[in-house]
Write a protein that holds these residues in place. Structure first.
Motif, PDB file in Angstrom:
ATOM      1  N   GLN A  12       0.841  -1.181   0.000  1.00  0.00           N
ATOM      2  CA  GLN A  12       0.000   0.000   0.000  1.00  0.00           C
ATOM      3  C   GLN A  12       0.883   1.241   0.000  1.00  0.00           C
ATOM      4  OE1 GLN A  12      -2.760  -0.060   3.256  1.00  0.00           O
ATOM      5  NE2 GLN A  12      -3.689  -1.994   2.622  1.00  0.00           N
ATOM      6  N   ILE A  13       0.390   2.314  -0.523  1.00  0.00           N
ATOM      7  CA  ILE A  13       1.097   3.586  -0.494  1.00  0.00           C
ATOM      8  C   ILE A  13       0.866   4.190   0.886  1.00  0.00           C
ATOM      9  CG2 ILE A  13       1.217   5.900  -1.482  1.00  0.00           C
ATOM     10  CD1 ILE A  13       0.309   4.552  -4.156  1.00  0.00           C
ATOM     11  N   GLY A  14       1.962   4.495   1.589  1.00  0.00           N
ATOM     12  CA  GLY A  14       1.853   4.924   2.983  1.00  0.00           C
ATOM     13  C   GLY A  14       1.953   6.412   3.211  1.00  0.00           C
ATOM     14  N   LEU A  15       2.648   7.124   2.333  1.00  0.00           N
ATOM     15  CA  LEU A  15       2.831   8.557   2.522  1.00  0.00           C
ATOM     16  C   LEU A  15       2.624   9.291   1.204  1.00  0.00           C
ATOM     17  CD1 LEU A  15       6.112   8.679   4.668  1.00  0.00           C
ATOM     18  CD2 LEU A  15       3.764   8.925   5.481  1.00  0.00           C
ATOM     19  N   ASP A  16       2.103  10.499   1.283  1.00  0.00           N
ATOM     20  CA  ASP A  16       1.936  11.358   0.115  1.00  0.00           C
ATOM     21  C   ASP A  16       2.251  12.788   0.551  1.00  0.00           C
ATOM     22  OD1 ASP A  16       1.316  12.263  -2.409  1.00  0.00           O
ATOM     23  OD2 ASP A  16      -0.845  12.018  -2.213  1.00  0.00           O
ATOM     24  N   ASN A  17       2.559  13.608  -0.416  1.00  0.00           N
ATOM     25  CA  ASN A  17       2.839  15.028  -0.169  1.00  0.00           C
ATOM     26  C   ASN A  17       3.903  15.234   0.905  1.00  0.00           C
ATOM     27  OD1 ASN A  17       0.896  15.549  -2.077  1.00  0.00           O
ATOM     28  ND2 ASN A  17      -0.700  16.028  -0.597  1.00  0.00           N
ATOM     29  N   VAL A  18       4.990  14.474   0.819  1.00  0.00           N
ATOM     30  CA  VAL A  18       6.089  14.620   1.776  1.00  0.00           C
ATOM     31  C   VAL A  18       6.884  15.872   1.401  1.00  0.00           C
ATOM     32  CG1 VAL A  18       8.172  13.576   2.728  1.00  0.00           C
ATOM     33  CG2 VAL A  18       6.219  12.125   2.114  1.00  0.00           C
ATOM     34  N   ALA A  19       6.968  16.801   2.329  1.00  0.00           N
ATOM     35  CA  ALA A  19       7.707  18.048   2.101  1.00  0.00           C
ATOM     36  C   ALA A  19       8.563  18.321   3.329  1.00  0.00           C
ATOM     37  CB  ALA A  19       6.747  19.202   1.856  1.00  0.00           C
ATOM     38  N   CYS A  20       9.869  18.520   3.111  1.00  0.00           N
ATOM     39  CA  CYS A  20      10.805  18.743   4.214  1.00  0.00           C
ATOM     40  C   CYS A  20      11.498  20.089   4.036  1.00  0.00           C
ATOM     41  CB  CYS A  20      11.852  17.628   4.252  1.00  0.00           C
ATOM     42  SG  CYS A  20      11.131  15.972   4.406  1.00  0.00           S
ATOM     43  N   SER A  21      11.663  20.806   5.139  1.00  0.00           N
ATOM     44  CA  SER A  21      12.328  22.108   5.065  1.00  0.00           C
ATOM     45  C   SER A  21      13.815  22.010   5.388  1.00  0.00           C
ATOM     46  CB  SER A  21      11.647  23.101   6.008  1.00  0.00           C
ATOM     47  OG  SER A  21      11.708  22.635   7.345  1.00  0.00           O
ATOM     48  N   SER A  22      14.266  20.824   5.840  1.00  0.00           N
ATOM     49  CA  SER A  22      15.700  20.614   6.110  1.00  0.00           C
ATOM     50  C   SER A  22      15.993  19.132   5.942  1.00  0.00           C
ATOM     51  CB  SER A  22      16.060  21.090   7.521  1.00  0.00           C
ATOM     52  OG  SER A  22      15.617  20.157   8.487  1.00  0.00           O
ATOM     53  N   GLY A  23      17.199  18.716   6.299  1.00  0.00           N
ATOM     54  CA  GLY A  23      17.594  17.323   6.182  1.00  0.00           C
ATOM     55  C   GLY A  23      17.141  16.460   7.339  1.00  0.00           C
TER      56      GLY A  23
END
Length: 132
Positions: A12-23
């Motif tokens: 199954q797809i577990g995550l969507d729209n992953v956006a990170c502002s740093s590492g």
């Protein structure tokens, strides 16, 4: 889009729209519902962090200390001036370890007599090498 692997059909797809502002994962936002197809699955190839700092830990015979022993920087010893728990955590992290359980000074391996001190005043304000 991308190449599909047989295993993806069973996942199954577990995550969507992953956006990170740093590492750091703590800086990321995401949702667990999705509007994706498996052709949008992320395939990731991680590589070790390349740094200009080349740390190793050796045992008394000069072999791989497997995380315990004398700390070397580019083949030279590290002086304890300014060294702290933050320094230990930062350096262990650079070498791929999760952390440390102790550090100390005042021990002497015979091999140290033939080595130069290569790093001094390792003062770190946090557990990140960037703060040192």
């Amino acid at each position: 889009y991308g190449q599909l692997y047989d295993i993806q059909a069973n996942l199954q797809i577990g995550l969507d729209n992953v956006a990170c502002s740093s590492g750091s994962w703590g800086s990321c936002t995401f949702i667990t519902s999705h509007n994706c197809g498996h052709s949008e699955d992320v395939h990731l190839n991680c590589v070790p962090e390349v740094t200009s700092a080349s740390f190793t830990i050796v045992n008394e015979a000069g072999g791989d200390g497997q995380g315990r022993g004398l700390l070397l920087y580019n083949g030279h010893t590290v002086c304890d001036d300014g060294f702290s728990d933050n320094s230990a955590i930062a350096i262990c992290g650079l070498m791929g370890y999760d952390g440390f359980d102790s550090w100390r000074n005042g021990l002497f391996f015979d091999m140290q007599a033939n080595l130069q001190i290569g790093l001094d005043d390792v003062v770190c304000s946090s557990d990140s090498w960037d703060s040192c």
